[in-house]
Design a protein around this motif. Structure first.
Motif, PDB file in Angstrom:
ATOM      1  N   LYS A 154       3.291  -8.158  -6.182  1.00  0.00           N
ATOM      2  CA  LYS A 154       1.922  -8.535  -5.853  1.00  0.00           C
ATOM      3  C   LYS A 154       1.321  -7.587  -4.831  1.00  0.00           C
ATOM      4  CE  LYS A 154       2.237 -13.470  -6.918  1.00  0.00           C
ATOM      5  NZ  LYS A 154       2.063 -14.852  -6.393  1.00  0.00           N
ATOM      6  N   GLY A 155       2.156  -7.153  -3.896  1.00  0.00           N
ATOM      7  CA  GLY A 155       1.661  -6.235  -2.885  1.00  0.00           C
ATOM      8  C   GLY A 155       1.182  -4.928  -3.484  1.00  0.00           C
ATOM      9  N   ASN A 156       1.955  -4.386  -4.417  1.00  0.00           N
ATOM     10  CA  ASN A 156       1.573  -3.140  -5.067  1.00  0.00           C
ATOM     11  C   ASN A 156       0.307  -3.324  -5.889  1.00  0.00           C
ATOM     12  OD1 ASN A 156       2.084  -0.350  -5.881  1.00  0.00           O
ATOM     13  ND2 ASN A 156       2.537  -1.206  -7.892  1.00  0.00           N
ATOM     14  N   ALA A 157       0.203  -4.458  -6.605  1.00  0.00           N
ATOM     15  CA  ALA A 157      -0.982  -4.739  -7.413  1.00  0.00           C
ATOM     16  C   ALA A 157      -2.212  -4.875  -6.531  1.00  0.00           C
ATOM     17  CB  ALA A 157      -0.767  -6.011  -8.233  1.00  0.00           C
ATOM     18  N   LEU A 158      -2.061  -5.546  -5.402  1.00  0.00           N
ATOM     19  CA  LEU A 158      -3.180  -5.716  -4.483  1.00  0.00           C
ATOM     20  C   LEU A 158      -3.634  -4.376  -3.923  1.00  0.00           C
ATOM     21  CD1 LEU A 158      -5.075  -7.611  -2.942  1.00  0.00           C
ATOM     22  CD2 LEU A 158      -3.298  -7.829  -1.187  1.00  0.00           C
ATOM     23  N   PHE A 159      -2.671  -3.510  -3.576  1.00  0.00           N
ATOM     24  CA  PHE A 159      -3.012  -2.193  -3.036  1.00  0.00           C
ATOM     25  C   PHE A 159      -3.781  -1.378  -4.061  1.00  0.00           C
ATOM     26  CE2 PHE A 159      -2.003   2.316  -2.449  1.00  0.00           C
ATOM     27  CZ  PHE A 159      -2.475   2.498  -1.155  1.00  0.00           C
ATOM     28  N   ILE A 160      -3.341  -1.407  -5.315  1.00  0.00           N
ATOM     29  CA  ILE A 160      -4.037  -0.673  -6.378  1.00  0.00           C
ATOM     30  C   ILE A 160      -5.454  -1.206  -6.543  1.00  0.00           C
ATOM     31  CG2 ILE A 160      -4.064  -0.209  -8.860  1.00  0.00           C
ATOM     32  CD1 ILE A 160      -1.012  -0.272  -8.785  1.00  0.00           C
ATOM     33  N   ALA A 161      -5.603  -2.530  -6.461  1.00  0.00           N
ATOM     34  CA  ALA A 161      -6.928  -3.138  -6.599  1.00  0.00           C
ATOM     35  C   ALA A 161      -7.846  -2.734  -5.454  1.00  0.00           C
ATOM     36  CB  ALA A 161      -6.797  -4.660  -6.664  1.00  0.00           C
ATOM     37  N   VAL A 162      -7.307  -2.671  -4.246  1.00  0.00           N
ATOM     38  CA  VAL A 162      -8.118  -2.271  -3.086  1.00  0.00           C
ATOM     39  C   VAL A 162      -8.583  -0.825  -3.246  1.00  0.00           C
ATOM     40  CG1 VAL A 162      -8.062  -1.817  -0.609  1.00  0.00           C
ATOM     41  CG2 VAL A 162      -7.077  -3.924  -1.511  1.00  0.00           C
TER      42      VAL A 162
END
Length: 255
Positions: A154-162
């Motif tokens: 989730k952390g990686n997905a959130l970073f990509i989204a940001v």
């Protein structure tokens, strides 16, 4: 997580815009960001910032925006988004924007304001209509309670989204380059920077929520560039068919 990404990216944008707004209340010269760089670090640094903006930042941003516009135009007409049509349209948009800004700068300003207003209309329509229909048909509840793709952390997905939202929010810093052309820039530019960034963040978040009421996350993710078109077709075709059904029933009742 998507809404959180928009919030994080928006907060970063607002903090940066506020910082430049503070600088705008103190300096009103020729080119905003270069003036601020000179005041903060020195003339040499401001000199390099000016070259960076002229040689790298503005050309890259203009090229990417033309390319993205061309891809969405291809989606609209059903063309291949990586085909020759996209590259020809990219060049056409770049030449058109350059010609308009060079030959008719006053008209260019009016065109920019007009297109901004026009762009906001479908965004807010989707935000309002999509949210209402999403709550009625349960799509929004499904999107907020179902994970469409659980691969990756989730952390990686959130970073990509940001990172993606950072590009969507990009462009506000260009407003500082016209500070010398604004009336009472020391007062109006800070208002535009802070107020404008809040409006932009709210618009994107509301629009994103509206999309969540139009189609499922899975359909949106699989659609790629066509995701927004699918969402609009899904929502407003249903609205149109619903109105047609109401008119048909009303006509039968009158008969």
């Amino acid at each position: 997580m998507g809404i959180l990404a928009w919030l994080i990216g928006g907060c970063i944008m607002i903090i940066c815009a506020y910082t430049f707004a503070v600088m705008a209340t103190k300096y009103e010269k020729v080119n905003g960001i270069v003036d601020y760089a000179e005041a903060a670090v020195g003339k040499t640094y401001g000199y390099f910032v000016g070259w960076f903006m002229a040689v790298i930042y503005y050309p890259a941003l203009t090229g990417v925006l033309s390319w993205v516009s061309a891809r969405y135009t291809c989606v609209l007409f059903g063309w291949d988004i990586v085909g020759p049509q996209a590259m020809v349209l990219t060049l056409f948009y770049m030449v058109l924007s350059f010609g308009l800004n060079t030959l008719a700068p006053v008209l260019s300003g009016k065109f920019q304001v007009s297109t901004t207003v026009i762009k906001l209309i479908p965004l807010y329509l989707m935000a309002i209509v999509g949210t209402i229909f999403g709550l009625k048909n349960g799509v929004m509840i499904e999107n907020f309670t179902t994970v469409a793709n659980s691969s990756g952390s989730k952390g990686n997905a959130l970073f990509i989204a940001v990172v993606a939202t950072a590009f969507a929010y990009e462009g506000w810093i260009i407003a500082t380059s016209i500070n010398s052309e604004l009336k009472n820039a020391k007062k109006n530019l800070p208002r535009a920077l802070v107020g404008g960034t809040f409006i932009i963040m709210a618009t994107y978040i509301l629009y994103y929520i509206g999309l969540a009421g139009a189609v499922t996350n899975k359909v949106m993710m699989e659609g790629g560039e066509e995701g927004a078109r699918i969402a609009f077709e899904t929502i407003f075709s249903k609205v149109g068919s619903h109105r047609s059904e109401e008119r048909r029933v009303g006509k039968e009742c009158r008969s």
